[in-house]
Write a protein that holds these residues in place. Structure first.
Motif, PDB file in Angstrom:
ATOM      1  N   ASP A 198     -58.908  78.146 -43.388  1.00 13.09           N
ATOM      2  CA  ASP A 198     -59.741  77.262 -43.123  1.00 13.09           C
ATOM      3  C   ASP A 198     -60.319  77.162 -44.356  1.00 13.09           C
ATOM      4  OD1 ASP A 198     -62.135  76.078 -42.255  1.00 13.09           O
ATOM      5  OD2 ASP A 198     -62.839  77.270 -40.590  1.00 13.09           O
ATOM      6  N   GLU A 249     -72.870  71.556 -36.717  1.00 12.42           N
ATOM      7  CA  GLU A 249     -71.659  72.274 -36.839  1.00 12.42           C
ATOM      8  C   GLU A 249     -70.587  72.136 -35.816  1.00 12.42           C
ATOM      9  OE1 GLU A 249     -69.701  76.314 -38.683  1.00 12.42           O
ATOM     10  OE2 GLU A 249     -71.774  76.358 -38.385  1.00 12.42           O
ATOM     11  N   ASP A 285     -68.237  68.925 -35.577  1.00 12.76           N
ATOM     12  CA  ASP A 285     -67.513  68.660 -36.750  1.00 12.76           C
ATOM     13  C   ASP A 285     -68.094  68.105 -37.900  1.00 12.76           C
ATOM     14  OD1 ASP A 285     -65.551  70.180 -35.381  1.00 12.76           O
ATOM     15  OD2 ASP A 285     -64.723  68.289 -34.190  1.00 12.76           O
ATOM     16  N   ASP A 313     -69.240  68.108 -41.470  1.00 16.70           N
ATOM     17  CA  ASP A 313     -68.730  68.953 -42.784  1.00 16.70           C
ATOM     18  C   ASP A 313     -69.913  68.869 -43.701  1.00 16.70           C
ATOM     19  OD1 ASP A 313     -68.436  66.624 -44.014  1.00 16.70           O
ATOM     20  OD2 ASP A 313     -66.030  66.712 -43.872  1.00 16.70           O
TER      21      ASP A 313
END
Length: 537
Positions: free
Chosen positions: A306, A493, A496, A498
Motif C-alpha cells: 500500500d 478516507e 477512497d 486520496d
C-alpha cells in the motif's frame, strides 16, 4: 612594570611559546597582548580616552598612541576621544569630520593589578582562539571515523582524547555494555560538532548506522571507490544489523564483495562492533522485491504493498512466521527500518481467513442490498465486484461475462443498484440538511451526499469550513511519533479519496472563495517545474 628594551623581545618570545603550545596563530597572541596593554593604559590615562597599542612583530617594541576623531559640534559627546573641527585646527591642517588625529603617548607603568588584568585578557583571548581553531578543525570532520584515546568516564559518558581536543561518547551511543579504561584506544564516529558558549562540543557515536557504513567503506575498496553503494543501514547495536548494497558494475557481486574472501571483510566490521551479526542484502528498486530480500533468512510467499499508506503486508508459510518476525521482533523491525515501510506479517492461514472474511462481507452486501441469493452474490464477488457503485455504473459487457447473466439480468442488477444508491443519497442529504449543511457545500462539485453527510458529522458545514481543511484531514495519512508510524484517519478516507484529490478539492474551494489567485498558483507551479527541470539536467 614598564615595557623596556630589555623585555621587548621577551614579548615576542612569549607569544611564540604560547602559540606553539596551544597550536594557534602567534599573531592572535600578540593582538591579545596589545588589547591588554591598551586596557592598562586606559586605567592610567583615563577610561574615556581612546588609547591603542601596537607591538612591532619584528622588534617587539610597543607603541602607545592616543586617537581623537573629528566630529560635528552638535555630536560631540566624549571630549577625551573626540573634538570639533575648530578644536582640531590647532593640531591638523584643513581638518574634516571623520578624520583622526593620532599622537604617541609615553608607555605606562603596569602595577600588580594592571598586570594581573592584562594576564587575564591574554588568557581569555588565547582560549577563544583555541576554541575557534578546534571548531574549524572538526566541523568538517562530522560524519567520519576517528581514532581516540579514552581519558576518563563521567556518569557513564566516556571522555575521549582525539588529538587536538576532547570529545564525548555518551552512554546511549555505546554498544551494549561496553566499558573502557583510561588509555584504551577507541574507534568512533563523529556524529555532531556544535559551537557552544563553553567551547566546541564534539559528540561521538558507536551505535549510529552511519558508523557501520563508514567501517564498510574502510574495509571494502569497491565502496570507497563508488563502485558499490550502501543504500540503507538498520541496526540493533551490539546484536544484529542489516545493510543494503548495490553495485554499479555488472561484473561485481555487491554482497560477495562486502563479505570478502572467507568472510574476512565483514568479519573485520563484526569484530569492531562487538560481534554484531550483519545481514548483507542486495538493494532493489522494486520495494516488494527489496522487502523479500530484507526479511532474509525467512521465505516470503506473497507481498501486498500500500504505497499511499507506506504500509506492506507480507505473507509467509506458517512454519516461517517466527523466523520472519525474529527474536523479540528484531528481524521484522530491522527490515522495516531498512525499507522505511510498516510491515504486517501474517501466515498463509491468516491471510486465507482474511480474504474469506472480506469475501463474506461483500457477499452479504450484495445479498442485502440487491435482494440476490447467496450463489449469485458470490459470483459477483468472485468476478471482482466490491461495491454497489461498481455494479451500478460498470459497462454492461463486464456483467455479461458472468455465467448465467444475460442483458435483461444485467440491466435489472444495475437498476436495483442505482435505486439503492439513490435512496442512500436521499437519506444522506436529508440528514446533512438536518445537521445544518449550507448550499455552498452541497453545490460543490466532487462531493457526494454521503461525503457531505460525513463532513457535516465532523463539523464541516460550509464551503469556508471545507476550504480551511488540510488534505490529510480529508484523505487521512501517517505521522511518525517516537519512531512509530501512527495512522491519522481522514473524514473522506472511506470514500477512497486520496491526498492528491483532497488537495485539489481544497484548493478549488479556496479559489472559489477568492482566497487564492489562480494565476499566482500557475506561476508557482511553473517555477517548481523549472526547478525540477534544472535538477534533472
Amino acid at each position: 612594570m614598564a615595557i623596556t628594551s630589555a623585555n621587548q623581545l621577551e614579548l615576542l618570545q612569549t607569544a611564540e611559546a604560547v602559540a606553539r603550545e596551544k597550536m594557534i596563530d602567534p599573531g592572535l597572541v600578540i593582538e591579545a597582548m596589545e588589547e591588554s596593554l591598551a586596557r592598562a593604559a586606559k586605567s592610567r590615562y583615563g577610561a574615556e580616552m581612546d588609547i591603542r597599542v601596537s607591538i612591532d612583530r619584528k622588534t617587539g617594541r610597543a607603541t602607545f598612541t592616543r586617537v581623537r576623531t573629528v566630529v560635528e559640534e552638535e555630536l560631540l559627546e566624549n571630549y577625551q576621544a573626540e573634538f570639533t573641527v575648530e578644536q582640531a585646527k590647532q593640531y591638523m591642517e584643513n581638518p574634516e569630520v571623520g578624520q583622526q588625529y593620532i599622537e604617541e603617548v609615553p608607555p605606562v607603568e603596569m602595577g600588580r593589578i594592571a598586570a594581573q588584568s592584562a594576564k587575564q585578557v591574554i588568557l581569555q583571548k588565547v582560549r577563544e582562539a583555541e576554541r575557534d581553531r578546534q571548531y574549524e578543525e572538526f566541523k568538517d570532520r562530522a560524519g567520519t571515523i576517528i581514532n581516540g584515546l579514552v581519558k576518563r568516564e563521567e556518569y557513564g559518558n566516556v571522555i575521549v582524547d582525539i588529538g587536538r581536543g576532547e570529545a564525548v561518547l555518551r552512554r546511549n551511543e555505546k554498544i551494549g555494555r561496553e566499558s573502557y579504561r583510561p588509555n584504551d584506544r577507541i574507534r568512533v564516529y563523529i556524529k555532531e560538532v556544535r559551537r557552544e558558549q563553553r567551547g566546541p562540543q564534539i559528540f561521538l557515536s558507536r551505535t549510529a548506522p552511519e558508523f557501520m557504513a563508514e567501517l564498510f567503506k574502510m574495509e571494502v575498496p569497491e565502496i570507497y571507490d563508488g563502485i558499490i553503494e550502501i543504500k540503507a543501514v538498520a541496526r540493533d547495536p551490539g546484536s544484529r544489523a542489516k545493510i543494503a548494497v548495490i553495485s554499479y558494475d555488472g561484473s561485481i557481486d555487491p554482497v560477495g564483495a562486502c563479505v570478502g574472501m572467507r568472510g574476512s571483510r565483514v568479519q573485520a566490521v563484526v569484530n569492531e562492533l562487538q560481534g554484531e551479526k550483519i545481514d548483507i542484502i542486495p538493494w532493489n528498486e522494486d520495494q516488494p522485491t527489496f522487502l523479500v530480500n530484507a526479511l532474509q533468512p525467512a521465505e516470503v510467499t506473497k507481498v501486498v504493498l500500500d504505497e499511499e499508506a507506506g504500509k506492506i503486508v507480507v505473507v509467509v508459510p506458517d512454519e516461517q512466521l517466527s523466523l520472519a518476525i525474529g527474536r523479540r521482533g528484531q528481524n521484522v523491525r530491522l527490515a522495516s527500518q531498512l525499507t522505511s515501510l510498516d510491515i504486517d506479517i501474517m501466515t498463509e492461514e491468516e491471510e486465507s481467513k482474511r480474504r474469506q472474511a472480506e469475501f463474506e462481507v461483500r457477499t452479504k452486501l450484495f445479498i442485502d442490498s440487491l435482494d440476490l441469493d447467496e450463489f449469485f452474490a458470490q459470483l459477483l464477488v468472485s468476478e471482482g465486484f466490491t461495491s454497489l457503485e461498481e455494479v451500478a455504473y460498470v459497462e454492461l459487457d463486464e456483467l455479461l461475462v458472468i455465467d448465467g447473466v444475460d442483458e435483461a439480468t444485467a440491466g435489472e442488477l444495475q437498476a436495483r443498484a442505482r435505486d439503492v444508491i439513490e435512496a442512500e443519497n436521499t437519506r444522506a442529504m436529508a440528514r446533512a440538511r438536518e445537521l445544518g449543511v449550507e448550499d455552498s457545500l452541497v453545490n460543490f462539485e466532487g462531493l457526494t451526499p454521503q461525503m457531505i453527510e460525513a463532513l457535516a458529522d465532523d463539523g464541516v458545514k460550509t464551503l469556508e469550513d471545507f476550504a480551511t481543511c488540510a488534505d490529510w484531514e480529508l484523505a487521512g495519512g501517517w505521522t511518525t511519533v517516537e519512531g512509530e508510524r501512527v495512522k491519522d484517519d481522514g473524514v473522506l478516507e472511506k470514500f477512497d479519496v486520496d491526498l492528491a484529490e483532497a488537495q485539489n478539492m481544497v484548493m478549488t474551494a479556496r479559489i472559489m472563495l477568492g482566497w487564492v489567485d489562480p494565476e499566482e498558483l500557475l506561476d508557482e507551479e511553473a517555477e517548481v517545474s523549472e526547478d525540477d527541470a534544472e535538477q534533472v539536467s
